[in-house]
Design a protein around this motif. Structure first.
Motif, short mmCIF file in Angstrom:
data_model
loop_
_atom_site.label_atom_id
_atom_site.label_comp_id
_atom_site.label_asym_id
_atom_site.label_seq_id
_atom_site.Cartn_x
_atom_site.Cartn_y
_atom_site.Cartn_z
N ALA A 1 14.63 0.01 6.22
CA ALA A 1 13.30 0.61 6.21
C ALA A 1 12.58 0.27 4.91
CB ALA A 1 13.41 2.13 6.39
N VAL A 2 13.29 0.28 3.80
CA VAL A 2 12.69 -0.09 2.51
C VAL A 2 12.23 -1.54 2.55
CG1 VAL A 2 13.13 -0.43 0.05
CG2 VAL A 2 13.95 1.64 1.19
N VAL A 3 13.08 -2.41 3.07
CA VAL A 3 12.73 -3.83 3.15
C VAL A 3 11.50 -4.03 4.03
CG1 VAL A 3 13.50 -6.09 3.97
CG2 VAL A 3 15.08 -4.61 2.73
N ARG A 4 11.48 -3.39 5.18
CA ARG A 4 10.40 -3.59 6.15
C ARG A 4 9.08 -3.00 5.67
NH1 ARG A 4 12.73 -1.28 9.83
NH2 ARG A 4 11.57 0.66 10.10
N LEU A 5 9.14 -1.84 5.03
CA LEU A 5 7.92 -1.13 4.65
C LEU A 5 7.50 -1.36 3.22
CD1 LEU A 5 8.70 2.21 6.51
CD2 LEU A 5 7.20 0.36 7.26
N GLY A 6 8.42 -1.87 2.39
CA GLY A 6 8.03 -2.24 1.03
C GLY A 6 8.07 -1.16 -0.01
N SER A 7 8.53 0.03 0.34
CA SER A 7 8.62 1.10 -0.65
C SER A 7 9.57 2.18 -0.18
CB SER A 7 7.24 1.72 -0.94
OG SER A 7 6.86 2.63 0.07
N VAL A 8 10.17 2.89 -1.13
CA VAL A 8 11.07 3.99 -0.81
C VAL A 8 10.29 5.15 -0.18
CG1 VAL A 8 12.58 5.76 -1.83
CG2 VAL A 8 12.74 3.38 -2.59
N GLU B 1 12.59 11.29 -0.16
CA GLU B 1 12.72 10.08 -0.97
C GLU B 1 14.05 10.08 -1.70
OE1 GLU B 1 9.30 8.79 -3.32
OE2 GLU B 1 8.05 10.22 -2.20
N ALA B 2 14.50 11.26 -2.09
CA ALA B 2 15.78 11.36 -2.80
C ALA B 2 16.93 10.89 -1.92
CB ALA B 2 16.01 12.79 -3.26
N ALA B 3 16.85 11.21 -0.63
CA ALA B 3 17.91 10.79 0.29
C ALA B 3 17.95 9.28 0.43
CB ALA B 3 17.69 11.45 1.66
N VAL B 4 16.77 8.65 0.54
CA VAL B 4 16.72 7.19 0.63
C VAL B 4 17.25 6.57 -0.65
CG1 VAL B 4 15.19 5.19 0.84
CG2 VAL B 4 14.82 7.21 2.28
N SER B 5 16.84 7.09 -1.79
CA SER B 5 17.31 6.57 -3.09
C SER B 5 18.83 6.71 -3.22
CB SER B 5 16.61 7.30 -4.23
OG SER B 5 15.22 7.06 -4.21
N PHE C 1 17.25 -4.83 -5.36
CA PHE C 1 15.82 -5.04 -5.62
C PHE C 1 15.42 -4.26 -6.87
CE2 PHE C 1 15.95 -1.35 -2.76
CZ PHE C 1 15.18 -0.42 -3.45
N THR C 2 14.30 -4.65 -7.45
CA THR C 2 13.70 -3.93 -8.59
C THR C 2 12.24 -3.68 -8.28
OG1 THR C 2 13.19 -6.02 -9.71
CG2 THR C 2 15.29 -4.95 -10.27
N ARG C 3 11.69 -2.68 -8.95
CA ARG C 3 10.27 -2.38 -8.77
C ARG C 3 9.44 -3.17 -9.78
NH1 ARG C 3 12.90 2.51 -7.82
NH2 ARG C 3 12.30 3.56 -5.88
N THR C 4 8.37 -3.78 -9.30
CA THR C 4 7.46 -4.52 -10.17
C THR C 4 6.04 -3.99 -9.93
OG1 THR C 4 6.95 -6.26 -8.57
CG2 THR C 4 8.93 -6.56 -9.93
N ALA C 5 5.11 -4.49 -10.73
CA ALA C 5 3.72 -4.04 -10.58
C ALA C 5 3.15 -4.42 -9.21
CB ALA C 5 2.86 -4.65 -11.68
N SER C 6 3.64 -5.49 -8.62
CA SER C 6 3.13 -5.95 -7.34
C SER C 6 3.97 -5.48 -6.15
CB SER C 6 3.05 -7.48 -7.33
OG SER C 6 4.32 -8.04 -7.57
#
Length: 318
Positions: free
Chosen positions: A11-18, A29-33, A48-53
């Motif tokens: 879900a994170v990969v498909r949607l782009g965010s936790v 969000e805590a459960a996903v993390s 993965f890492t979080r970036t500005a983009s």
């Protein structure tokens, strides 16, 4: 790795965010993390890492993304197969473009399913752009519709049926009996079925070839509904030639002539290229090219209610 962890990661990969993944899965969000952290620890990869983009995936994270989809798809299909096998039945899930599903699939599915007493065939309307991902995730077993612009080596395809899109209108339409120019066609109100909104569809290609503006396009819940409006003289409609032949002979519709009023295309059947595809999927792909199957598709027999799962088409205006 657990299925819950893999679903969270997919879900994170498909949607782009936790955050979006949590909303989609209806968890915090805590459960996903937590699930992502457990995967990182077990696999020894940051993933993965979080970036500005947005999110930047590691090579290992990208590899897990593809494997997660395969594993989850296999889990889903296994549950279905075990349940069906317990009832002594096989299940074949067919995904089709909206034009094929409405106009040709019912006759094909009913004829094919009737050949095997232990086979259930379920038909659902799918976006052709998603055929490859749906097959790879095992959400469907076979897809039928237009060929993709870029072939996927993991997907095996074969042509099923040549067809022609023609342009028709009611007998009282101002352009009836003429050979309209491209400019005249652009100025008409186009009455269209759901396939007009799908990239890669023949009707969509015809609209783009003529540069028909969006404000001249009205999309209805079905292609049949669009044709009914055309009979009332409310615009022009794009239709499969074999579905409107009787209406043209009866004078209820008029077919336009000229270089801008037809488009030829081919429906293809797609299955997974690897041996994991169900045997019944390959069998349907072969059967669909036989004379009996082609006749059934053009005749348009009805399909049993238990074998059709329509998707909902929503159009928003602003």
């Amino acid at each position: 790795m657990t299925p819950t962890q893999l679903r969270a990661y997919s879900a994170v990969v498909r949607l782009g965010s936790v955050k979006l993944a949590a909303a989609h899965l209806e968890v915090s969000e805590a459960a996903v993390s937590l699930h992502i952290g457990q995967l990182r620890k077990e696999l020894g990869d940051q993933l993965f890492t979080r970036t500005a983009s947005g999110l930047a995936f590691t090579p290992g994270g990208l590899r897990l993304a593809s494997r997660a989809a395969e594993l989850l798809g296999l889990q889903d299909i296994t549950v279905l197969e075990v349940s069906a096998a317990g009832r002594g039945r096989r299940l074949l899930r067919v995904g089709a473009s909206s034009l094929f599903a409405e106009q040709a699939a019912p006759g094909l599915i009913e004829l094919f399913a009737g050949r095997a007493a232990d086979l259930d065939v379920e038909l659902s309307v799918r976006n052709p752009a998603a055929f490859a991902s749906l097959l790879q995730s095992r959400a469907i077993d076979i897809a039928i519709g237009p060929a993709p612009k870029v072939p996927d080596p993991a997907i095996s395809g074969r042509p099923v049926m040549n067809y022609r899109i023609v342009l028709v209108a009611g007998p009282d339409h101002p352009l009836a009996g003429t050979q309209p120019s491209a400019r005249q066609l652009r100025e008409q109100m186009w009455l269209l079925g759901p396939s007009a909104a799908a990239d890669g569809s023949a009707i969509r290609m015809l609209l783009r070839r003529l540069s028909v503006p969006d404000e001249h396009q009205q999309i209805f819940q079905s292609h049949a509904a669009a044709l009914e409006e055309a009979k009332r003289g409310r615009g022009v409609a794009a239709a499969l030639n074999f579905t409107v032949a009787a209406e043209i002979r009866a004078g209820r519709l008029v077919q336009f002539s000229g270089p801008h009023t037809t488009l030829d295309d081919v429906w293809h059947a797609f299955t997974l290229a690897d041996p994991g595809a169900p045997a019944s999927a390959a069998e349907l792909a072969r059967f669909a090219t036989t004379p009996r199957a082609l006749q059934a598709m053009m005749r348009g027999a009805g399909v049993h209610v238990g074998r059709f799962r329509p998707s909902v088409h929503v159009t928003l205006w602003s």
